[in-house]
Motif scaffolding. Structure first.
Motif, PDB file in Angstrom:
ATOM      1  N   PHE A 167     -38.019  38.245  25.550  1.00  0.00           N
ATOM      2  CA  PHE A 167     -37.239  37.978  26.751  1.00  0.00           C
ATOM      3  C   PHE A 167     -38.039  37.130  27.735  1.00  0.00           C
ATOM      4  N   TYR A 168     -37.333  36.252  28.446  1.00  0.00           N
ATOM      5  CA  TYR A 168     -37.912  35.440  29.517  1.00  0.00           C
ATOM      6  C   TYR A 168     -37.023  35.568  30.739  1.00  0.00           C
ATOM      7  N   ASP A 169     -37.644  35.626  31.896  1.00  0.00           N
ATOM      8  CA  ASP A 169     -36.885  35.557  33.139  1.00  0.00           C
ATOM      9  C   ASP A 169     -36.500  34.108  33.385  1.00  0.00           C
ATOM     10  N   ILE A 170     -35.437  33.939  34.136  1.00  0.00           N
ATOM     11  CA  ILE A 170     -34.964  32.601  34.523  1.00  0.00           C
ATOM     12  C   ILE A 170     -34.983  32.524  36.042  1.00  0.00           C
ATOM     13  N   TYR A 171     -35.538  31.442  36.559  1.00  0.00           N
ATOM     14  CA  TYR A 171     -35.484  31.210  38.006  1.00  0.00           C
ATOM     15  C   TYR A 171     -34.218  30.446  38.341  1.00  0.00           C
ATOM     16  N   LEU A 172     -33.594  30.858  39.429  1.00  0.00           N
ATOM     17  CA  LEU A 172     -32.528  30.075  40.039  1.00  0.00           C
ATOM     18  C   LEU A 172     -33.228  29.252  41.132  1.00  0.00           C
ATOM     19  N   MET A 173     -33.145  27.948  41.011  1.00  0.00           N
ATOM     20  CA  MET A 173     -33.743  27.076  42.019  1.00  0.00           C
ATOM     21  C   MET A 173     -32.633  26.301  42.714  1.00  0.00           C
ATOM     22  N   GLY A 174     -32.853  25.962  43.965  1.00  0.00           N
ATOM     23  CA  GLY A 174     -31.839  25.257  44.714  1.00  0.00           C
ATOM     24  C   GLY A 174     -32.435  24.279  45.710  1.00  0.00           C
ATOM     25  N   LYS A 175     -31.623  23.322  46.071  1.00  0.00           N
ATOM     26  CA  LYS A 175     -31.998  22.322  47.073  1.00  0.00           C
ATOM     27  C   LYS A 175     -30.774  22.038  47.925  1.00  0.00           C
ATOM     28  N   THR A 176     -30.969  22.085  49.237  1.00  0.00           N
ATOM     29  CA  THR A 176     -29.908  21.731  50.176  1.00  0.00           C
ATOM     30  C   THR A 176     -30.140  20.305  50.629  1.00  0.00           C
ATOM     31  N   LEU A 177     -29.097  19.486  50.551  1.00  0.00           N
ATOM     32  CA  LEU A 177     -29.193  18.095  50.989  1.00  0.00           C
ATOM     33  C   LEU A 177     -28.871  18.005  52.472  1.00  0.00           C
ATOM     34  N   LYS A 178     -29.574  17.119  53.148  1.00  0.00           N
ATOM     35  CA  LYS A 178     -29.347  16.946  54.589  1.00  0.00           C
ATOM     36  C   LYS A 178     -28.368  15.846  54.840  1.00  0.00           C
TER      37      LYS A 178
END
Length: 178
Positions: A167-178
């Motif tokens: 098993f591997y964990d998964i990161y949720l990554m995000g970016k907000t645009l200006k």
């Protein structure tokens, strides 16, 4: 269309996918699945048939808030970036991005060029305000690339991927645009 010079002095052309790319996209999708275990599918598990891929490309080519870009070196598609957003008014401002690069082209700047081109598109479309992506916890090169482009780790999905009985964990990554 954008042209980038890579670390290996090759030129990378990035453009929107067209229906004529269908067969080549299916082939590289299956090839890259056999070259890495970082994708959500493995070799032979790519989820689209020719007709589905053709329709998908056709549908996205005129979308204002979703896109399918391909990276081409020496006339061959070697990478892609997809971004899918909802058509629902409340959700159209955000979507999920994914990148795939053939192993022969890792480490020469293809991912960086794809991110740069994609973000130019996202900032210019007038709709996209938030970009999300999923990345396996141990995919350090991808995580580093995303962090350089201003993405942040927003969450973790424990045991999000099972590869070879591990098993591997998964990161949720995000970016907000200006």
């Amino acid at each position: 269309m954008y042209i980038y010079t890579l670390k290996n002095s090759k030129s990378l052309c990035i453009r929107k996918a067209v229906v004529e790319d269908t067969e080549e996209i299916l082939n590289i999708s299956n090839q890259v699945a056999g070259e890495t275990s970082n994708l959500s599918y493995s070799k032979g598990e790519y989820y689209m048939t020719y007709d589905q891929q053709y329709s998908y490309i056709s549908r996205l080519k005129d979308s204002r808030n979703s896109c399918f870009l391909v990276g081409i070196i020496d006339g061959k598609i070697v990478a892609s970036v997809t971004f899918l957003s909802s058509s629902r008014k409340r959700m159209e401002h955000r979507g999920e991005m994914g990148i795939a690069v053939l192993k022969d082209f890792w480490g020469v700047g293809v991912g960086k060029a794809l991110m740069d081109c994609f973000l130019k598109w996202a900032k210019s479309n007038g709709i996209t305000k938030k970009i999300d992506l999923l990345v396996r916890e141990d995919n350090i090169p991808a995580i580093s690339l995303y962090l350089k482009f201003g993405f942040q780790i927003e969450g973790r999905i424990s045991k999000g991927m099972l590869v070879d009985s591990r098993f591997y964990d998964i990161y949720l990554m995000g970016k907000t645009l200006k």
